[in-house]
Design a protein around this motif. Structure first.
Motif, mmCIF file in Angstrom:
data_model
loop_
_atom_site.group_PDB
_atom_site.id
_atom_site.type_symbol
_atom_site.label_atom_id
_atom_site.label_comp_id
_atom_site.label_asym_id
_atom_site.label_seq_id
_atom_site.Cartn_x
_atom_site.Cartn_y
_atom_site.Cartn_z
ATOM 1 N N VAL A 231 43.796 143.308 -10.405
ATOM 2 C CA VAL A 231 44.083 142.357 -9.192
ATOM 3 C C VAL A 231 44.909 143.314 -8.237
ATOM 4 O O VAL A 231 45.932 143.770 -8.314
ATOM 5 N N LYS B 59 49.480 140.820 -5.019
ATOM 6 C CA LYS B 59 49.379 139.087 -5.049
ATOM 7 C C LYS B 59 48.267 138.558 -4.487
ATOM 8 O O LYS B 59 48.229 137.420 -4.547
ATOM 9 N N THR B 60 47.080 139.250 -4.198
ATOM 10 C CA THR B 60 46.271 138.714 -3.134
ATOM 11 C C THR B 60 45.217 137.870 -4.218
ATOM 12 O O THR B 60 44.461 137.070 -3.587
ATOM 13 N N GLY B 61 45.276 138.074 -5.526
ATOM 14 C CA GLY B 61 44.285 137.539 -6.179
ATOM 15 C C GLY B 61 42.704 138.300 -6.213
ATOM 16 O O GLY B 61 41.951 137.504 -6.862
ATOM 17 N N SER C 223 40.307 140.790 -7.409
ATOM 18 C CA SER C 223 39.990 141.513 -8.172
ATOM 19 C C SER C 223 38.981 142.762 -8.051
ATOM 20 O O SER C 223 37.849 142.520 -7.438
#
Ligand code: SF4
Ligand code: SF4
Length: 318
Positions: free
Chosen positions: A5, A8-10, A12
């Motif tokens: 990931v 912290k963006t989420g 993947s």
């Protein structure tokens, strides 16, 4: 294939990011369907992350490859703009949405931020990217850079989600310091939760004869969520993937990889305008005594930016 990931963006992504510059008009200039074939094979091999840019002119390759997938939205695309003004950035965002046929873009970066002053001069462009993110048009924003100082500065900026730094085992192309300076800045950025994917693992071609070592080095940098690697043919991709996965590539594929000859020609004759010199952050271009551009191979990182900068189309890789 490993997946990570981005900060912290989420978002993947595969740790191997497909760098599209190499196949496009600034480098190998493959026909669109030929380039799309390579990209499609990469997708089938597990690659889910593509690096591009407004300037690379590789959106048609990516679009053609995505069209072959049943779930094209699973592929994460990072693009970037050299825009300075709000108008230039707004154009770049709309151009990407139209060319990639995506209402929502994954990642949009300011391209090659040289220093803090450069970032500040691009305030209009950054504002557009920030607004597009706030409006849900872009998921994550950030910058690409060849500067360790810019990476260290960006690490501290709350609004920056993604940093795309230049780093390789020899430190080739880093603007303002050593490999260790860049790694320290990258480590700091990782601790601050930034998504990190690197460029120029092969020094833009300069490390091609140590490609295995250079790629192993890049992929072993645990602070990097992903590593962008350019490929201009399927053998090159398979070789890089083999090394990434700890396998030996076929000898024929490896030999093909080494058979890479990059040179500049200057026909039609250079007008000596200096646009390429100004564009070359590596200091590899200069105007010689005869009033025409001179190329210094030892300094060149094969980024291809001078080619796009020449208004007379005098430069090309061959
Ligand atoms: S000479 Fe051109 S390709 Fe080489 S580093 Fe400079 S801008 Fe990049
Ligand atoms: S941009 Fe083109 S015409 Fe201008 S100096 Fe460079 S090679 Fe010559």
């Amino acid at each position: 294939m490993d997946y990570r990931v981005l900060g912290k963006t989420g978002i993947s992504v595969s740790r191997m990011c497909f760098g599209s510059l190499t196949m496009g008009p600034l480098c190998a200039n493959l026909p669109v369907e030929q380039g799309a074939d390579i990209l499609y094979q990469a997708f089938l091999s597990g690659v889910s992350f593509v690096d591009t840019a407004e300037q690379y002119r590789t959106y048609p390759y990516i679009k053609a490859a995505l069209d072959r997938l049943e779930e094209p939205e699973r592929i994460v695309i990072s693009t970037k703009t050299y825009g300075y003004t709000d108008r230039e950035a707004a154009w770049a965002v709309e151009d990407a949405r139209l060319a990639l046929r995506r209402n929502r873009l994954d990642i949009f970066l300011l391209h090659e931020v040289r220093d803090l002053e450069d970032f500040q001069e691009r305030e209009g462009a950054w504002r557009i990217l920030s607004e597009a993110k706030a409006n849900g048009v872009i998921k994550a924003i950030g910058l690409s850079t060849h500067s360790a100082a810019v990476v260290a500065w960006a690490a501290e900026q709350e609004e920056i989600d993604i940093i795309h730094p230049l780093v390789n085992m020899s430190g080739i192309g880093i603007l303002d310091g050593s490999r260790e300076d860049m790694l320290a800045a990258i480590h700091l950025a990782g601790q601050k939760g930034k998504g990190l994917f690197s460029m120029k693992a092969l020094g833009g071609g300069a490390l091609m004869h140590q490609a295995r070592e250079a790629l192993n080095w890049a992929f072993s940098q645990t602070d990097l969520d992903a590593v962008a690697v350019g490929c201009k043919d399927i053998n090159e991709f398979r070789t890089n993937l083999g090394w990434f996965e700890g396998r030996e590539p076929e000898e024929a594929a490896f030999l093909h990889l080494l058979d890479r000859n990059i040179a500049f020609d200057k026909e039609p004759r250079c007008h000596g305008c200096g646009a390429c010199v100004e564009r070359c952050a590596a200091g590899a271009m200069s105007i010689g005594e005869d009033g025409t551009a001179q190329w210094e191979k030892a300094k060149c990182i094969y980024c291809g930016y001078c080619i796009a900068a020449c208004p007379w189309f005098c430069l090309s890789f061959c």
